[in-house]
Design an enzyme around this catalytic site. Structure first.
Site, PDB file in Angstrom:
ATOM      1  N   ASP A 103       0.843  -1.198   0.000  1.00 44.44           N
ATOM      2  CA  ASP A 103       0.000   0.000   0.000  1.00 44.44           C
ATOM      3  C   ASP A 103       0.879   1.248   0.000  1.00 44.44           C
ATOM      4  O   ASP A 103       2.103   1.154   0.141  1.00 44.44           O
ATOM      5  CB  ASP A 103      -0.958  -0.015   1.201  1.00 44.44           C
ATOM      6  CG  ASP A 103      -0.272  -0.388   2.510  1.00 44.44           C
ATOM      7  OD1 ASP A 103       0.976  -0.375   2.567  1.00 44.44           O
ATOM      8  OD2 ASP A 103      -0.972  -0.694   3.484  1.00 44.44           O
TER       9      ASP A 103
ATOM     10  N   ASP B 104      -8.226  -1.521  13.900  1.00 42.46           N
ATOM     11  CA  ASP B 104      -9.610  -1.662  13.431  1.00 42.46           C
ATOM     12  C   ASP B 104      -9.792  -2.887  12.522  1.00 42.46           C
ATOM     13  O   ASP B 104     -10.834  -3.044  11.891  1.00 42.46           O
ATOM     14  CB  ASP B 104     -10.061  -0.388  12.695  1.00 42.46           C
ATOM     15  CG  ASP B 104      -9.204  -0.079  11.461  1.00 42.46           C
ATOM     16  OD1 ASP B 104      -8.299  -0.889  11.138  1.00 42.46           O
ATOM     17  OD2 ASP B 104      -9.444   0.961  10.826  1.00 42.46           O
TER      18      ASP B 104
ATOM     19  N   HIS C 280      -7.912  -3.652   9.827  1.00 42.02           N
ATOM     20  CA  HIS C 280      -7.571  -3.505   8.408  1.00 42.02           C
ATOM     21  C   HIS C 280      -6.340  -4.327   8.036  1.00 42.02           C
ATOM     22  O   HIS C 280      -5.475  -4.590   8.866  1.00 42.02           O
ATOM     23  CB  HIS C 280      -7.398  -2.025   8.010  1.00 42.02           C
ATOM     24  CG  HIS C 280      -6.169  -1.332   8.494  1.00 42.02           C
ATOM     25  ND1 HIS C 280      -6.191  -0.111   9.141  1.00 42.02           N
ATOM     26  CD2 HIS C 280      -4.855  -1.648   8.399  1.00 42.02           C
ATOM     27  CE1 HIS C 280      -4.961   0.278   9.416  1.00 42.02           C
ATOM     28  NE2 HIS C 280      -4.128  -0.641   8.984  1.00 42.02           N
TER      29      HIS C 280
ATOM     30  N   GLU D 270      -9.791  -0.477   4.887  1.00 40.58           N
ATOM     31  CA  GLU D 270     -10.467  -0.123   6.132  1.00 40.58           C
ATOM     32  C   GLU D 270     -11.774  -0.919   6.274  1.00 40.58           C
ATOM     33  O   GLU D 270     -12.242  -1.527   5.300  1.00 40.58           O
ATOM     34  CB  GLU D 270     -10.745   1.387   6.143  1.00 40.58           C
ATOM     35  CG  GLU D 270      -9.480   2.245   6.155  1.00 40.58           C
ATOM     36  CD  GLU D 270      -8.768   2.269   7.510  1.00 40.58           C
ATOM     37  OE1 GLU D 270      -8.820   1.268   8.256  1.00 40.58           O
ATOM     38  OE2 GLU D 270      -8.144   3.301   7.817  1.00 40.58           O
TER      39      GLU D 270
HETATM   40  O1  F6P Z   1       2.228  -2.489  12.393  1.00 44.50           O
HETATM   41  P1  F6P Z   1       1.502  -1.253  12.727  1.00 44.50           P
HETATM   42  O2  F6P Z   1       2.400  -0.054  12.729  1.00 44.50           O
HETATM   43  O3  F6P Z   1       0.705  -1.385  13.975  1.00 44.50           O
HETATM   44  O4  F6P Z   1       0.461  -0.994  11.557  1.00 44.50           O
HETATM   45  C1  F6P Z   1      -0.579  -1.904  11.282  1.00 44.50           C
HETATM   46  C2  F6P Z   1      -0.832  -2.016   9.823  1.00 44.50           C
HETATM   47  O5  F6P Z   1      -1.314  -0.815   9.265  1.00 44.50           O
HETATM   48  C3  F6P Z   1      -0.511  -0.408   8.197  1.00 44.50           C
HETATM   49  O6  F6P Z   1       0.297   0.601   8.652  1.00 44.50           O
HETATM   50  C4  F6P Z   1      -1.301   0.041   7.021  1.00 44.50           C
HETATM   51  O7  F6P Z   1      -0.802  -0.421   5.878  1.00 44.50           O
HETATM   52  C5  F6P Z   1       0.289  -1.624   7.819  1.00 44.50           C
HETATM   53  O8  F6P Z   1       1.489  -1.300   7.255  1.00 44.50           O
HETATM   54  C6  F6P Z   1       0.395  -2.370   9.068  1.00 44.50           C
HETATM   55  O9  F6P Z   1       0.413  -3.701   8.767  1.00 44.50           O
END
Ligand code: F6P
Length: 260
Positions: free
Chosen positions: A67, A136, A138, A143
């Site tokens: 992404d 959440d 995702h 989302e």
């Molecule tokens: O690992 P984090 O920083 O908690 O982020 C959760 C997820 O949300 C994101 O930042 C969104 O892509 C991912 O890269 C990651 O897997």
């Protein structure tokens, strides 16, 4: 779906890095889909250590981005392109030639999204897709209420996700509102999905993903539809799993375990 409970983030990183290493030993030009955020960093550190010690030759690996933010200036240190180059491509000794990602600065975002889906298919598809999970639920930046059949496209971030990611920026206002993300349908085309979740803040999302119904409101629950999905969680992220004891026993009972 296989659920593996490990002691901590470091153990999860090592387990998944070894899985990737085994894949690259079988298929040196494997296409690895990589996630950003804090969670996968122990994986990249463990993988880099294997390369630097000579235990793994990753020189043929190809890397695909999951992404991207829309609207960050080119070369911004928190664009996911910059993050993947810094945390994965360069440490593994690869060059940008081995890397593919969507163009977050494209004038025609929809065309860029379609081009990326096509490029992934023409590259032979993703062999192993790493995933984190948002608080959440995702995956990628899909989302809640994203279509489970969605393709790569532009999405609007929820306030929760923008708050969660504000720590990477100088000010919360700098977090972009829009992103490009591989769709859930796109993600499900990878041959092996490996989701890592660590910390208590992910426990509720993990429980809903693993033990709840398949529902667009919890995008990660789409992993239940995939024939080869592995969810690796540390003890804290596993703390709301009703079946935790079963998952531990199942994993412990595999005598000739070769990786996930
Ligand atoms: O690992 P984090 O920083 O908690 O982020 C959760 C997820 O949300 C994101 O930042 C969104 O892509 C991912 O890269 C990651 O897997």
């Amino acid at each position: 779906m296989e659920v593996v409970i490990v002691q901590d983030a470091e153990a999860g990183g090592e387990l998944i890095a070894e899985t990737i290493a085994n894949l690259l030993r079988r298929k040196p030009d494997a296409l690895l889909g990589v996630a950003t955020g804090s969670t996968p960093l122990p994986i990249y550190q463990a993988l880099t250590a294997k390369v630097r010690s000579g235990a793994l030759d990753a020189s043929g690996a190809r890397i695909a981005q999951l992404d991207e933010y829309v609207g960050l200036p080119a070369g911004h240190p928190e664009s996911y392109r910059s993050v993947v180059l810094r945390e994965v491509v360069e440490p593994l000794g690869l060059t940008e030639d081995a890397f593919m990602g969507p163009d977050g600065a494209a004038e025609d975002v929809q065309a860029a999204c379609e081009a990326y889906d096509l490029a992934l298919a023409q590259a032979g598809g993703v062999d192993l897709q790493l995933l984190g999970i948002g608080t959440d639920g995702h995956i990628g930046f899909n989302e809640p209420c994203s279509s489970l059949a969605s393709r790569t496209r532009i999405k609007t971030l929820t306030r929760q996700t923008r708050e969660d990611n504000a720590r990477f920026f100088d000010s919360p206002d700098e977090v972009p509102h829009h992103v490009i993300t591989q769709g859930i349908g796109t993600i499900l085309e990878a041959r092996h999905l490996v989701l890592l979740a660590t910390g208590e803040g992910k426990a509720e999302a993990v429980a809903q993903t693993v033990e709840g119904p398949v529902a667009a409101v919890v995008p990660a629950s789409a992993l239940q539809l995939h024939p080869h999905a592995t969810v690796v969680v540390d003890e804290a992220a596993a703390s709301k799993l009703k079946l935790a004891e079963y998952f531990r026993a199942t994993y412990a009972s595999k005598p000739d375990w070769q990786g996930i």
